[in-house]
Write a protein that holds these residues in place. Structure first.
Motif, PDB file in Angstrom:
ATOM      1  N   ASN A  26       0.821  -1.214   0.000  1.00 43.64           N
ATOM      2  CA  ASN A  26       0.000   0.000   0.000  1.00 43.64           C
ATOM      3  C   ASN A  26       0.854   1.262   0.000  1.00 43.64           C
ATOM      4  N   ASP A  40       0.485   3.887  -3.109  1.00 43.75           N
ATOM      5  CA  ASP A  40       0.008   5.253  -2.881  1.00 43.75           C
ATOM      6  C   ASP A  40       0.969   6.289  -3.463  1.00 43.75           C
ATOM      7  N   SER A  87       0.789   6.266  -7.278  1.00 42.27           N
ATOM      8  CA  SER A  87      -0.444   6.921  -7.746  1.00 42.27           C
ATOM      9  C   SER A  87      -0.303   8.434  -7.744  1.00 42.27           C
ATOM     10  N   LYS A  88       0.329   8.979  -6.720  1.00 42.24           N
ATOM     11  CA  LYS A  88       0.522  10.434  -6.645  1.00 42.24           C
ATOM     12  C   LYS A  88       1.475  10.914  -7.731  1.00 42.24           C
TER      13      LYS A  88
END
Length: 267
Positions: A254, A258, A261-262
């Protein structure tokens, strides 16, 4: 998409394989980084190599969307000014949280990741714990205490792939202090191989150092003796141990997802 990355950095594989999307990668000798004048979407460099004012002028010409700042481990160096580079990009990624630095709103702290050549394995556990590295700082005490668990592996100067294989076979990896910070590559190299890192420090230092790591399910303690007994307790409770190992695997996945994705949002 074009990526300018300084040659010889230890975490190149981590950044290119885990954090950044595929693109044209240009590995630039460190002495040429400040001479770049064409556009790159991503600009990756070590703060310990370059003068802030020179690298700022280069970044103003390169106009990257993403800047990744590496190697700011030593708070004593007081390299707070490099954080202002966040004003010249959409997303500013950096290692290490320093308590007295000011950060731009677009700053994203990322894990140190793993050194080049590391891999994730999925192997049966055969060691209660392992340690691979130099003996310095508090590590002699650490090894003396953990040697009460005789089923272990200790080594040094082992190739990255073999090191990760050993971590994957280990239940715990005690992680003594690095050159300055509690934060070190070993924490993440162990985590990706589902070996639970063990960290010892004051509650205040631990909270500050890992402020942005999103509560990693590691073993934290004030002393190595306390850490040892926490590990021993988990070894005697297989269900709880299995749950923590699964939490560790989920946390690593995770955390990386994350960040990626940013990054994708701005590239």
């Amino acid at each position: 998409m074009k990526i300018a990355i300084e040659q010889t950095i230890w975490e190149k594989d981590f950044l290119l394989n885990e954090i950044l999307p595929k693109g044209e990668v240009v590995e630039v000798p460190k002495y040429l980084m400040e001479q770049l004048d064409s556009h790159y979407d991503v600009f990756i460099f070590s703060s310990r190599i370059h003068c802030f004012y020179d690298i700022k002028e280069t970044i103003k010409k390169v106009k990257p969307k993403v800047i990744i700042l590496l190697s700011d481990e030593f708070y004593q160096d007081n390299r707070w000014d490099y954080n202002m580079l966040g004003n010249y990009c959409e997303l500013f990624l950096r290692h290490y949280h320093q308590q007295y630095y000011n950060y731009t709103p677009n700053t994203l702290h990322i894990p140190l990741g793993y050194t080049n050549g590391c891999k994730a394995f999925s192997l049966e556990k055969k060691y209660d714990w392992s340690f691979i590295g130099e003996i310095k700082k508090d590590r002699e005490e650490m090894l003396n205490v953990f040697s009460q668990l005789p089923n272990h592996f200790i080594g040094d100067k082992i190739k990255s792939e073999k090191m990760c294989e050993i971590y994957s076979q280990s239940t715990f990896v005690p992680c003594g202090r690095g050159n300055s910070s509690l934060d070190c590559f070993r924490l993440y190299e162990a985590s990706m191989n589902v070996a639970i890192p063990v960290v010892v420090g004051s509650e205040e230092e631990i909270k500050c150092t890992f402020k942005y790591e999103e509560n990693p399910p590691w073993i934290f303690a004030d002393t190595w003796e306390e850490a040892f007994y926490k590990c021993k307790s988990l070894l005697n409770n297989r269900n709880q141990l299995k749950e923590q190992q699964q939490n560790l695997l989920n946390w690593w996945y995770n955390r990386i997802s994350d960040i990626k994705s940013k990054v994708l949002e701005v590239l």
